[in-house]
Every structure is written in C-alpha cells, then in structure tokens.
Scaffold this active site. Structure first.
Site, PDB file in Angstrom:
ATOM      1  N   HIS A 141       1.876  20.852  58.518  1.00 48.35           N
ATOM      2  CA  HIS A 141       1.294  19.560  58.150  1.00 48.35           C
ATOM      3  C   HIS A 141       0.000  19.741  57.371  1.00 48.35           C
ATOM      4  O   HIS A 141      -0.593  20.825  57.373  1.00 48.35           O
ATOM      5  CB  HIS A 141       1.019  18.719  59.408  1.00 48.35           C
ATOM      6  CG  HIS A 141       2.258  18.113  59.993  1.00 48.35           C
ATOM      7  ND1 HIS A 141       3.093  18.819  60.829  1.00 48.35           N
ATOM      8  CD2 HIS A 141       2.811  16.876  59.855  1.00 48.35           C
ATOM      9  CE1 HIS A 141       4.105  18.046  61.188  1.00 48.35           C
ATOM     10  NE2 HIS A 141       3.964  16.864  60.614  1.00 48.35           N
ATOM     11  N   LYS A 145      -4.352  16.403  60.109  1.00 44.83           N
ATOM     12  CA  LYS A 145      -3.597  15.973  61.290  1.00 44.83           C
ATOM     13  C   LYS A 145      -4.376  16.321  62.560  1.00 44.83           C
ATOM     14  O   LYS A 145      -4.879  17.440  62.704  1.00 44.83           O
ATOM     15  CB  LYS A 145      -2.207  16.636  61.300  1.00 44.83           C
ATOM     16  CG  LYS A 145      -1.329  16.161  62.437  1.00 44.83           C
ATOM     17  CD  LYS A 145       0.126  16.601  62.255  1.00 44.83           C
ATOM     18  CE  LYS A 145       0.976  16.236  63.462  1.00 44.83           C
ATOM     19  NZ  LYS A 145       0.939  14.805  63.782  1.00 44.83           N
TER      20      LYS A 145
HETATM   21  P1  NAD Z   1      -5.158   8.174  58.827  1.00 45.66           P
HETATM   22  O1  NAD Z   1      -6.282   8.878  59.498  1.00 45.66           O
HETATM   23  O2  NAD Z   1      -5.121   8.147  57.331  1.00 45.66           O
HETATM   24  O3  NAD Z   1      -5.107   6.651  59.314  1.00 45.66           O
HETATM   25  C1  NAD Z   1      -5.414   6.236  60.603  1.00 45.66           C
HETATM   26  C2  NAD Z   1      -6.151   4.911  60.450  1.00 45.66           C
HETATM   27  O4  NAD Z   1      -6.262   4.281  61.716  1.00 45.66           O
HETATM   28  C3  NAD Z   1      -7.563   5.064  59.895  1.00 45.66           C
HETATM   29  O5  NAD Z   1      -7.737   4.190  58.800  1.00 45.66           O
HETATM   30  C4  NAD Z   1      -8.446   4.643  61.088  1.00 45.66           C
HETATM   31  O6  NAD Z   1      -9.660   4.034  60.671  1.00 45.66           O
HETATM   32  C5  NAD Z   1      -7.524   3.649  61.742  1.00 45.66           C
HETATM   33  N1  NAD Z   1      -7.893   3.312  63.113  1.00 45.66           N
HETATM   34  C6  NAD Z   1      -8.504   4.064  64.066  1.00 45.66           C
HETATM   35  N2  NAD Z   1      -8.657   3.364  65.179  1.00 45.66           N
HETATM   36  C7  NAD Z   1      -8.134   2.125  64.942  1.00 45.66           C
HETATM   37  C8  NAD Z   1      -7.992   0.968  65.718  1.00 45.66           C
HETATM   38  N3  NAD Z   1      -8.439   0.909  66.986  1.00 45.66           N
HETATM   39  N4  NAD Z   1      -7.407  -0.124  65.160  1.00 45.66           N
HETATM   40  C9  NAD Z   1      -6.953  -0.096  63.905  1.00 45.66           C
HETATM   41  N5  NAD Z   1      -7.048   1.001  63.102  1.00 45.66           N
HETATM   42  C10 NAD Z   1      -7.642   2.091  63.634  1.00 45.66           C
HETATM   43  O7  NAD Z   1      -3.826   8.823  59.420  1.00 45.66           O
HETATM   44  P2  NAD Z   1      -2.344   8.721  58.834  1.00 45.66           P
HETATM   45  O8  NAD Z   1      -2.018   9.959  58.086  1.00 45.66           O
HETATM   46  O9  NAD Z   1      -2.168   7.410  58.170  1.00 45.66           O
HETATM   47  O10 NAD Z   1      -1.505   8.797  60.184  1.00 45.66           O
HETATM   48  C11 NAD Z   1      -1.612   7.778  61.157  1.00 45.66           C
HETATM   49  C12 NAD Z   1      -0.804   8.181  62.370  1.00 45.66           C
HETATM   50  O11 NAD Z   1       0.583   8.236  62.016  1.00 45.66           O
HETATM   51  C13 NAD Z   1      -1.141   9.566  62.930  1.00 45.66           C
HETATM   52  O12 NAD Z   1      -1.021   9.565  64.328  1.00 45.66           O
HETATM   53  C14 NAD Z   1      -0.064  10.448  62.341  1.00 45.66           C
HETATM   54  O13 NAD Z   1       0.193  11.591  63.137  1.00 45.66           O
HETATM   55  C15 NAD Z   1       1.103   9.508  62.372  1.00 45.66           C
HETATM   56  N6  NAD Z   1       2.181   9.792  61.442  1.00 45.66           N
HETATM   57  C16 NAD Z   1       3.413   9.474  61.861  1.00 45.66           C
HETATM   58  C17 NAD Z   1       4.479   9.661  61.035  1.00 45.66           C
HETATM   59  C18 NAD Z   1       5.842   9.276  61.527  1.00 45.66           C
HETATM   60  O14 NAD Z   1       6.807   9.398  60.750  1.00 45.66           O
HETATM   61  N7  NAD Z   1       5.977   8.810  62.749  1.00 45.66           N
HETATM   62  C19 NAD Z   1       4.302  10.191  59.762  1.00 45.66           C
HETATM   63  C20 NAD Z   1       3.005  10.490  59.340  1.00 45.66           C
HETATM   64  C21 NAD Z   1       1.946  10.275  60.196  1.00 45.66           C
END
Ligand code: NAD
Length: 256
Positions: A141, A145
């Site tokens: 990744h 992450k």
């Molecule tokens: P990112 O860090 O870009 O985004 C996370 C966002 O959540 C940030 O903007 C942060 O400010 C916000 N946040 C934090 N606390 C919050 C709250 N209480 N309320 C609302 N927003 C809040 O991360 P990302 O790359 O967009 O990934 C997000 C999540 O999705 C991670 O856990 C990642 O592992 C997961 N993910 C899952 C998949 C999947 O297919 N299931 C794929 C990619 C990423």
C-alpha cells in the site's frame, strides 16, 4: 437494489468526504442518477447533519479510530451504513452485531476492499488453498496507510485458512526456528502476511501458493481509487436489502 426509474433517488451521506476515498465516493454518488448526495462530513463536522439531511445510507471512509463510533451513531438513528474504513477489531464487530440485533431493519456493510477484483481474489484464494501446502500473502500500500496488515490481507488469510481446513491441511511447512526481527511477517489464522508501504502505490495484493515443483500466484492491483467506486455504489444500492451485518462485499455478490 437499483430503484425503478419512477422511484426517487436514495439519499446518501459521505463521512470522511475530504479524504482521498471520500472525495472519490462523493463524485461517484453525484454521477449516479439513482443516488443523491445530501451530506458531506469532514473531521470537524457534526454527524447531526447526516440525520438533518434525511440520509438513508451513509458511506464511512474515515479513519480506524472513529469509524466504529460513527457506525454506532448511524445505526442508532436507523441509517444504513456502507463502511470502507479498515481497522475494525473483533470486539468492535461484536458490539455492532449486538446493537444491530436491536435494530433489525438496519443494514451495515463493512467491506475491507471495494475492488471487485480483490473480492474475487479472496474467493479464488479460498479455492486454491485446498490444493497447495504453502500459502503466503503480500500486501502493498501507499505510505500514508495507518493500519497493517491491511483488512484485505486479514480476510484473505482467513479465506485461505478456511480452504485449508476444508481440505484437512495442517500448518504450512516452515522450518524457521530463529526470527528475532519478525522477518517472516505477521501470522493471521496460521498464514504469514507481509506488509509493504511504499510511495507511489495504491493497494496491491499478491497471494502465493506453493506445491511440489510449482507455484501459483494470484495478484490484484488497484492503480487508482476509482477502482473502488463500483463496489462502493453496489454496497450503497444493496445495503438496505441486507439487514444486519455483512462483512465483505462478496456478501452482496452472487459468487456461488
Ligand atoms: P484519508 O486520510 O485521505 O481520508 C480520511 C478522511 O477522514 C480525512 O479527510 C480525515 O480528515 C477524515 N476524518 C477523520 N476523522 C473524521 C471524522 N470523525 N468524521 C469525518 N471525517 C473524519 O484516507 P483514505 O485513503 O481516503 O482512506 C480512508 C479509509 O478507507 C482508510 O481507513 C483506508 O484504509 C480505507 N480504504 C478502504 C478501501 C476499501 O476498498 N475498503 C480502499 C481504500 C482505503
């Protein structure tokens, strides 16, 4: 369930809307004719906006430390949840199951990976696992992450373990006696997982099987977060028709 053209769009909120996945999800929802984006929630916004906007489904793409509390809040208000945020513990899943038992009309999907190919790879891994003595998982990744190993790798290991158990296979052969630095990786359900964090990557998984004189490799690559969006939209469209907790997008796919 895709609504008929005569029905109104499903009202959708995105939590973590300013993040990389959240922004992609907002765009995907806005482009879908059968969905309406009614609330976008960032780190400092109140979840009350989700209820005030009348959201029927909320997509959680936040961070591991807040997602369980977000989903608890949503279920309390009868809002279906489609969760991509990883890092869910067994205890958090159990607490959610208990809560859902008291809210039988609410559906929650927790999908460790929304990429259709990654879901297929997990299913194919369970089948292949029956036929090979050795199996290991390498997940790779981007450097931002927060959790390791990935949820997908954990679920892949569990699928491999199920396949091995069904075939009556014992522990994977491994003569390692001395590994003070943990070079053999994490061990989940008896399967070794190796986590790589590298700038330039998005989400990648290699599943290696070994038998006498042969190797079989399954590989999935998400090169862009847009690869997750068909799975996110599938989850949003199906979650209300699947009350209770579903872990894994395959629960909404007809994989036999
Ligand atoms: P990112 O860090 O870009 O985004 C996370 C966002 O959540 C940030 O903007 C942060 O400010 C916000 N946040 C934090 N606390 C919050 C709250 N209480 N309320 C609302 N927003 C809040 O991360 P990302 O790359 O967009 O990934 C997000 C999540 O999705 C991670 O856990 C990642 O592992 C997961 N993910 C899952 C998949 C999947 O297919 N299931 C794929 C990619 C990423």
């Amino acid at each position: 369930m895709t609504p008929t053209p005569a029905s109104r769009p499903t009202r959708v909120a995105v939590l973590g809307a300013a993040g990389r996945m959240g922004a992609a999800a907002c765009a995907a929802v806005e482009q879908a004719e059968d969905l309406e984006l009614v609330a976008t929630i960032g780190r400092d916004d109140s979840l009350d906006q989700v209820a005030e906007a009348g959201a029927e489904v909320a997509i959680d793409l936040t961070i591991p430390s807040v997602t369980a509390e977000n989903v608890r809040w949503l279920v309390d208000r009868g809002i279906h949840a489609v969760v991509g945020t990883t890092g869910w513990t067994d205890e958090a899943l159990e607490a959610l199951r208990s809560q859902l038992a008291g809210a039988p009309e609410v559906g929650v999907l927790i999908a460790p990976n929304f990429a259709i190919g990654a879901v297929l790879a997990m299913r194919f891994a369970e089948i292949a696992a029956r036929y090979y003595d050795s199996a290991e998982v390498i997940e790779m990744h981007h450097e931002n992450k927060l959790d390791a190993p990935s949820g997908t790798a954990r679920h892949t290991a569990a699928a491999i373990a199920r396949g091995r158990a069904a075939a009556g296979l014992g522990p994977v052969p491994d003569a390692t006696e001395h590994d003070p630095e943990g070079a053999r990786g994490a061990v989940i359900d008896g399967i070794h997982i190796h986590a790589v964090r590298q700038r330039g990557l998005v989400a990648h998984e290699v599943i290696q099987f070994g038998g006498v004189g042969e190797q079989f490799v399954l590989r999935h690559d998400s090169f862009d977060r847009i690869s997750f969006m068909p799975g996110v939209l599938l989850g949003v469209r199906e979650v209300a028709a699947h009350p209770g907790l579903t872990v894994g997008l395959d629960g909404f796919m007809d994989l036999g």
